[in-house]
Motif scaffolding. Structure first.
Motif, PDB file in Angstrom:
ATOM      1  N   THR A  68       0.737  -1.095  -0.497  1.00 21.47           N
ATOM      2  CA  THR A  68       0.242   0.028   0.010  1.00 21.47           C
ATOM      3  C   THR A  68       0.700   1.286  -0.060  1.00 21.47           C
ATOM      4  OG1 THR A  68      -0.272   0.229   2.294  1.00 21.47           O
ATOM      5  CG2 THR A  68      -1.456  -1.220   1.351  1.00 21.47           C
ATOM      6  N   ASP A  69       0.175   2.080   0.089  1.00 21.60           N
ATOM      7  CA  ASP A  69       1.368   4.036  -0.016  1.00 21.60           C
ATOM      8  C   ASP A  69       1.705   3.731   1.413  1.00 21.60           C
ATOM      9  OD1 ASP A  69       1.329   6.291  -1.410  1.00 21.60           O
ATOM     10  OD2 ASP A  69       0.397   7.241   0.548  1.00 21.60           O
ATOM     11  N   ASP A  70       0.624   3.101   2.399  1.00 18.13           N
ATOM     12  CA  ASP A  70       1.991   3.681   3.264  1.00 18.13           C
ATOM     13  C   ASP A  70       2.599   2.562   3.806  1.00 18.13           C
ATOM     14  OD1 ASP A  70      -0.386   5.557   4.871  1.00 18.13           O
ATOM     15  OD2 ASP A  70      -1.274   3.341   5.829  1.00 18.13           O
ATOM     16  N   VAL A  72       4.667   1.224   1.306  1.00 17.52           N
ATOM     17  CA  VAL A  72       5.732   1.933   0.731  1.00 17.52           C
ATOM     18  C   VAL A  72       6.706   3.774   1.806  1.00 17.52           C
ATOM     19  CG1 VAL A  72       6.163   4.187  -0.904  1.00 17.52           C
ATOM     20  CG2 VAL A  72       4.811   2.187  -2.065  1.00 17.52           C
ATOM     21  N   ALA A  73       5.306   4.468   1.933  1.00 20.66           N
ATOM     22  CA  ALA A  73       6.476   5.253   3.439  1.00 20.66           C
ATOM     23  C   ALA A  73       6.992   4.811   3.974  1.00 20.66           C
ATOM     24  CB  ALA A  73       4.479   6.114   3.719  1.00 20.66           C
ATOM     25  N   LYS A 204      10.996  -0.997  -6.256  1.00 19.27           N
ATOM     26  CA  LYS A 204       9.947  -1.464  -7.095  1.00 19.27           C
ATOM     27  C   LYS A 204      10.551  -2.377  -8.435  1.00 19.27           C
ATOM     28  CE  LYS A 204       7.198  -1.110  -9.663  1.00 19.27           C
ATOM     29  NZ  LYS A 204       6.117  -2.553 -10.402  1.00 19.27           N
ATOM     30  N   GLU A 239       0.559   2.830  -9.511  1.00 18.47           N
ATOM     31  CA  GLU A 239       0.092   3.009  -8.088  1.00 18.47           C
ATOM     32  C   GLU A 239       1.388   3.064  -7.309  1.00 18.47           C
ATOM     33  OE1 GLU A 239      -2.420  -0.556  -6.643  1.00 18.47           O
ATOM     34  OE2 GLU A 239      -3.855   0.266  -8.076  1.00 18.47           O
ATOM     35  N   VAL A 240       2.158   2.189  -6.765  1.00 18.40           N
ATOM     36  CA  VAL A 240       3.345   2.489  -6.518  1.00 18.40           C
ATOM     37  C   VAL A 240       4.464   3.211  -6.663  1.00 18.40           C
ATOM     38  CG1 VAL A 240       5.207   1.298  -5.603  1.00 18.40           C
ATOM     39  CG2 VAL A 240       2.950  -0.154  -5.804  1.00 18.40           C
ATOM     40  N   SER A 243       3.569   6.591  -5.870  1.00 20.82           N
ATOM     41  CA  SER A 243       4.826   6.988  -3.945  1.00 20.82           C
ATOM     42  C   SER A 243       5.588   7.315  -3.795  1.00 20.82           C
ATOM     43  CB  SER A 243       3.909   5.399  -4.047  1.00 20.82           C
ATOM     44  OG  SER A 243       3.856   5.798  -2.466  1.00 20.82           O
ATOM     45  N   GLY A 246       7.348  10.392  -5.441  1.00 15.11           N
ATOM     46  CA  GLY A 246       7.025  11.293  -4.570  1.00 15.11           C
ATOM     47  C   GLY A 246       8.128  11.503  -3.250  1.00 15.11           C
ATOM     48  N   ARG A 247       8.994  10.570  -3.030  1.00 17.18           N
ATOM     49  CA  ARG A 247       9.391  10.336  -1.590  1.00 17.18           C
ATOM     50  C   ARG A 247      11.133  10.399  -1.897  1.00 17.18           C
ATOM     51  NH1 ARG A 247       4.226   7.182  -0.512  1.00 17.18           N
ATOM     52  NH2 ARG A 247       3.465   7.890   1.575  1.00 17.18           N
TER      53      ARG A 247
END
Length: 540
Positions: A68-70, A72-73, A204, A239-240, A243, A246-247
């Motif tokens: 999920t995005d979480d 990845v964070a 990824k 999707e990934v 993410s 963005g980081r």
């Protein structure tokens, strides 16, 4: 073309053939414990998984948990903590870990190759290229670490009084989005110099070859890299990918030109750097003085290695009129002699395409060309008798601009032949289109071939070789011109892209301002005189 039917390979990863009476489509399977050990390395808590199958026979290989995005964070948070400590580790210690990885990859090459073949469907000899390339990459960067990353002295503006040093500061956390066609090589080759430079990585890999990439991550930890330094996430690129972009502090992407442009836009919005290795429609030139046996052998490897699913493989062959017929006779004969098969064993010259989508593209390109008048000199058929995604190595003649395969990348075992009379015309046709990744020139006059190479708008050019000479020469940069990408892997450029240059100047005795009551006007005149003097003395 001859065929080799699937045969059981056995080994620590493979349970062996299933009972064909109960499951006639399946030949190989992975030990569940082995799969579980690999997938535990993923940062993935969604509770959702995707089943992957082997292209060899369509058999299910594993269920891959999705991130999920979480997740990845969380992966970036772990990587940043690990990177802070890793950046303080000496360059010699980092190099030593790379050398341990070199030995570990060579020791475990059978395991790596088995898993690569199972996930990608490629012939074993092409899977061997992957641990070979990673061993070369690890050893090269370990041995040249100080050459690339040591603090470097530069010329100061005032000789003897201005000391200038340039430091190489790691970017931080690098995002790596890697493809399926070389799952072990592309999982690691861009990340190893990033680690050497003091960065962490969030990777990824492509969904179709996740297990091979997870084995690569496991080997990094076994070699001695800190546990959280290399994080792996899974999920659809749409999707990934955003993410990660963005980081990350820098992004390395290998894939299609269309997706590469999206990656570049995302990085531009955040003002972070990226390197992109993208599509190609690579040309091979056979000049009138070429050794035709060597050229035909090289053209087979150039066109059909990994079933043509190689970013630097050739899809356009330009052959001089004077040798065209003799070259084609040899090239067709060598292609027809290739062995195809779905097996983990050595002995096949070509394996499977990766998926139904890839097979559909190849079929569509060949069928379109034939419908519009192209001739098939050999191949031109899918081979479901060998495996679900097999397609014969195919040579086309008479391909014209109105055919899809003329200018669009096929990424499969399909190559088009073209005659040329004038070498300048051949170079112009080789440069036609928007791509510029790799090229090959066959000639017995090396100096002449190198002169022609400078006119070819490709990031790498191999003379009397398909692609291996540049790709395996890790000291030289590799990447594309025009829409084939930006940035370079390998060599100094391959590691310095992951650093920020920091200039530190120490000034002694004098300052850059008027001194001892000097007026601004007098200071300007003194500085002007000094500039003229420095030019006369030959100073930079």
């Amino acid at each position: 073309m001859s065929d080799r039917n699937p045969t059981p390979a056995g080994g620590p990863l493979v349970e062996g053939p299933h009972d064909p009476e109960h499951d006639p489509t399946a030949s190989y399977a992975l030990e569940p414990e082995y799969v579980a050990a690999l997938t535990r390395r993923l940062v993935a808590t969604s509770g959702h998984s995707v089943q992957v199958h082997s292209p060899l026979d369509g058999a299910p290989l594993a269920h891959i948990p999705q991130s999920t995005d979480d997740d990845v964070a969380e992966a970036f948070a772990r990587a940043r903590r690990a990177q802070a400590a890793w950046a303080r580790t000496s360059l010699d210690e980092r190099s030593a870990v790379l050398l341990r990885l070199h030995d570990l990859v060579l020791d475990r090459q059978d395991e790596i190759i088995d898993l690569t073949v199972l996930e990608s469907g490629k012939a074993r000899k092409h899977a061997f290229d992957e641990p070979l390339h990673i061993a070369l990459t690890a050893r090269y960067y370990a041995r040249t670490a100080h050459q690339h990353l040591d603090t470097e002295r530069k010329l100061g503006v005032v000789p003897g009084l201005t000391r200038v040093e340039v430091n190489r500061i790691p970017k931080g956390v690098v995002g790596i989005i890697s493809p399926w066609n070389y799952p072990f090589t592309m999982a690691l080759c861009d990340g190893l110099p990033a680690l050497l430079a003091g960065n962490a990585v969030v990777a990824k890999p492509d969904a179709q070859t996740m297990l091979t990439a997870l084995l690569a991550a496991q080997l990094l930890e076994e070699a001695g890299f800190p546990k959280d330094l290399w994080q792996v996430v899974a999920g659809p690129g749409s999707e990934v990918g955003p993410s990660i972009i963005g980081r990350a502090d820098y992004v390395c992407f290998t894939g299609s030109t269309a997706t590469g442009k999206l990656v570049a836009r995302g990085c531009a919005d955040r003002l972070i750097g990226c390197s992109l290795e993208l599509g190609g429609k690579n040309p091979l030139l056979v000049l009138r003085d070429a050794d035709l046996e060597k050229a035909a052998e090289g053209a087979v490897r150039a066109s059909f290695s990994n079933a043509g699913q190689l970013c630097v493989s050739m899809e356009r062959l330009f052959v001089a009129d004077q040798v065209y017929d003799r070259f084609v006779e040899r090239f067709v004969a060598r292609t027809q002699a290739m062995t195809l098969g779905a097996t983990l064993e050595w002995g096949n010259d070509m394996g499977s395409l990766i998926s139904q989508a890839q097979l559909d593209t190849v079929v569509a390109h060949v069928d379109d060309a034939v419908a519009k008048g192209a001739r098939v000199l050999t191949g031109g058929r899918a081979r479901p008798d060998l495996g679900p995604f097999f397609y014969e190595p195919t040579i086309l003649e008479g391909v014209t601009p109105d055919m899809t395969c003329f200018g669009h990348e096929t990424f499969g075992p399909v190559v088009a032949l073209y005659r040329f009379h004038d070498e300048a015309d051949a170079v112009a046709r080789a440069n036609d289109g928007s791509y510029g990744l790799n090229a090959s020139i066959y000639s017995q006059d090396g100096a002449r071939a190198r002169t022609i190479a400078r006119q070819v708008l490709c990031g790498t050019v191999n003379i009397n070789e398909a692609f291996g000479a540049t790709f395996a020469s890790i000291d030289s940069p590799m990447g594309g011109m025009r829409e084939s990408g930006m940035g370079r892997r390998q060599g100094s450029e391959g590691v310095l892209r992951y650093t920020e240059s920091q200039s530190v100047a120490t000034q002694r005795l004098i300052r850059f301002a008027p001194m001892l009551g000097m007026s601004d006007e007098t200071y300007a005149k003194v500085m002007t005189a000094n500039l003229r003097l420095m030019k006369k003395l030959g100073r930079a």
